[in-house]
Design a protein around this motif. Sequence first.
Motif, PDB file in Angstrom:
ATOM      1  N   HIS A   1       3.982  32.624 -25.447  1.00 23.83           N
ATOM      2  CA  HIS A   1       5.081  32.861 -26.381  1.00 23.83           C
ATOM      3  C   HIS A   1       4.630  33.744 -27.546  1.00 23.83           C
TER       4      HIS A   1
ATOM      5  N   VAL B   1       5.992  33.416 -19.186  1.00 25.24           N
ATOM      6  CA  VAL B   1       7.186  33.371 -20.043  1.00 25.24           C
ATOM      7  C   VAL B   1       7.868  34.728 -19.930  1.00 25.24           C
TER       8      VAL B   1
ATOM      9  N   ARG C   1       9.218  25.167 -24.060  1.00 28.22           N
ATOM     10  CA  ARG C   1       9.093  26.615 -23.959  1.00 28.22           C
ATOM     11  C   ARG C   1       8.396  27.189 -25.176  1.00 28.22           C
ATOM     12  N   ARG C   2       8.611  26.546 -26.301  1.00 25.99           N
ATOM     13  CA  ARG C   2       8.001  27.051 -27.538  1.00 25.99           C
ATOM     14  C   ARG C   2       6.600  26.488 -27.753  1.00 25.99           C
TER      15      ARG C   2
ATOM     16  N   LEU D   1       1.146  27.898 -22.961  1.00 27.53           N
ATOM     17  CA  LEU D   1       2.512  28.272 -23.328  1.00 27.53           C
ATOM     18  C   LEU D   1       2.564  28.856 -24.741  1.00 27.53           C
TER      19      LEU D   1
ATOM     20  N   ARG E   1      14.457  33.073 -23.319  1.00 22.04           N
ATOM     21  CA  ARG E   1      13.190  33.117 -22.584  1.00 22.04           C
ATOM     22  C   ARG E   1      13.172  32.020 -21.521  1.00 22.04           C
ATOM     23  N   ARG E   2      12.501  32.318 -20.422  1.00 24.32           N
ATOM     24  CA  ARG E   2      12.360  31.333 -19.347  1.00 24.32           C
ATOM     25  C   ARG E   2      10.886  31.180 -19.020  1.00 24.32           C
ATOM     26  N   VAL E   3      10.518  29.972 -18.564  1.00 30.61           N
ATOM     27  CA  VAL E   3       9.107  29.601 -18.418  1.00 30.61           C
ATOM     28  C   VAL E   3       8.834  29.069 -17.019  1.00 30.61           C
ATOM     29  N   TRP E   4       7.724  29.545 -16.425  1.00 31.40           N
ATOM     30  CA  TRP E   4       7.272  29.026 -15.135  1.00 31.40           C
ATOM     31  C   TRP E   4       5.817  28.578 -15.233  1.00 31.40           C
TER      32      TRP E   4
ATOM     33  N   VAL F   1       0.722  30.167 -16.658  1.00 30.10           N
ATOM     34  CA  VAL F   1       2.079  30.050 -17.184  1.00 30.10           C
ATOM     35  C   VAL F   1       2.629  31.446 -17.395  1.00 30.10           C
TER      36      VAL F   1
ATOM     37  N   GLU G   1       9.899  25.927 -12.618  1.00 25.58           N
ATOM     38  CA  GLU G   1      10.420  26.438 -13.873  1.00 25.58           C
ATOM     39  C   GLU G   1      10.598  25.277 -14.832  1.00 25.58           C
TER      40      GLU G   1
END
Length: 473
Positions: A39, A87, A470-471, A35, A52-55, A85, A463
């Motif tokens: 990012h 983003v 996320r960061r 991640l 931002r969205r994360v999977w 991952v 998700e």
Amino acid sequence: MTIGAFPPLSEVFVRRRFDSVGFSPLVANAYRSLLRDAHQALDDASVPSDHRRVWILPGRIEVLGKHVDYAGGRSLLCTVERGIVLVARRRNDRVAALRDARRRESITISFDAPARSALPWAVYPRTVLRRLIANFGSAVCGADIALASNLPPAAGVSSSSALTVGLTLAFAELSALSSLAAWRTTITDRAALAGYIGALENGADYGRLAGERGVGTLGGAQDQTAILCGEPDRLEMFRWGPVTYERSVPWLTDSTFVIGVSGVVAAKTGAAKERYNRAARTAHRLVDAWNLHGGVLAATPARTLREAFEAASNGPVTHVPSILADAARAGADSEFTANHLIARLEQFFDETFVIVPHAADALVNGDVKQFGALVDRSQGGAERALENQIAETVHLARYARELGAHAASAFGAGFGGSVWAMVPSHDAERFASRWRDRYLRTHGSASHRALFFATRPTVPALEVVDDDTRRGA
């Protein structure tokens, strides 16, 4: 599916806080590192950090069910504790800008004037976008996307399908495609979503959603289903044509998978793609032969090899019906000989109607010896009938059993790739070391690509919904 930690298949999208997923500390730290890299790739491209969205998209193990999904067969599946991952952030134009954070490669795709890229993985975002735009039109929005992976590429653990699933989820969510009538009436649950993404990859129609070119392989939806529908510490049984959930069985608490990556690239391009597609075309030839020579009086032609078996059996399928074998012989030619077609019939029957359901029963009963014998039977069928095994995967499976694994099998498309071994959890590290040493004594040229790692069945694609993770915190 079990009731509890993860939603039922009726929910199309899985969303979880990172700390509620149940990753082990080792796995959690590995995903946090991915991640951070993803990012950072967006930061380096000056993509704003808000919205931002994360999977997380895991790889998968085809425990059993070799080359049966496109033929309507049955499989036993799970995900692994490695993955990709992704983003993503929505753009206001019709451009997708994708960055591989660890390879430091990038692709830019204009919706209105898509250009080819020399990067091999570019085929996947290009295929996803082409299909989504064909099916959902101007609703599909542009996006900035960064990805990072710790899945070994072209190794049979479905890194390509994990990427395709992730890109489909990202564009669908950023574009709110699930609010459209065309989506709601066709993609009704997570199994249907897996079927749609499988059709996206192979180019087939899915309900009223018309097909596109796909990625060039004639696969089914097995990989996508495993990635979207797995559960921790469970093996999931599905059958295909359409994707249909059958049962979930517990993985033994004191057992672990060790994956042996052969180091032989299992790419689905060039000559390898043709060999893969030959296995699929064999099944299609058998269906055509049945419809032409055996099932001519049937009210409805068979669409899959499973349907041909059911029609020819006129009841429970307990053996290869002689009328189906006769039809196969009648459909033989110089490309698909009678012996080849009959061997494929027997392999499909064994895998779909005997090995997979009985292996699931063996796990439920804790009968490791019976499970191992059934897995050996599956591996033998692949070596005899599928033409997809190479010396490296054959030897990996044999060495694993000789070193004491409860069961071991090659998996995935074949022509390279990986083998899984089932071993006692307390012995996984020592077994992996001994297995690797034994393999490399025979296949030393693969040492720079070979990889051995332990895993348990883990979570489906999801998700991540908490901002701090996320960061990469």
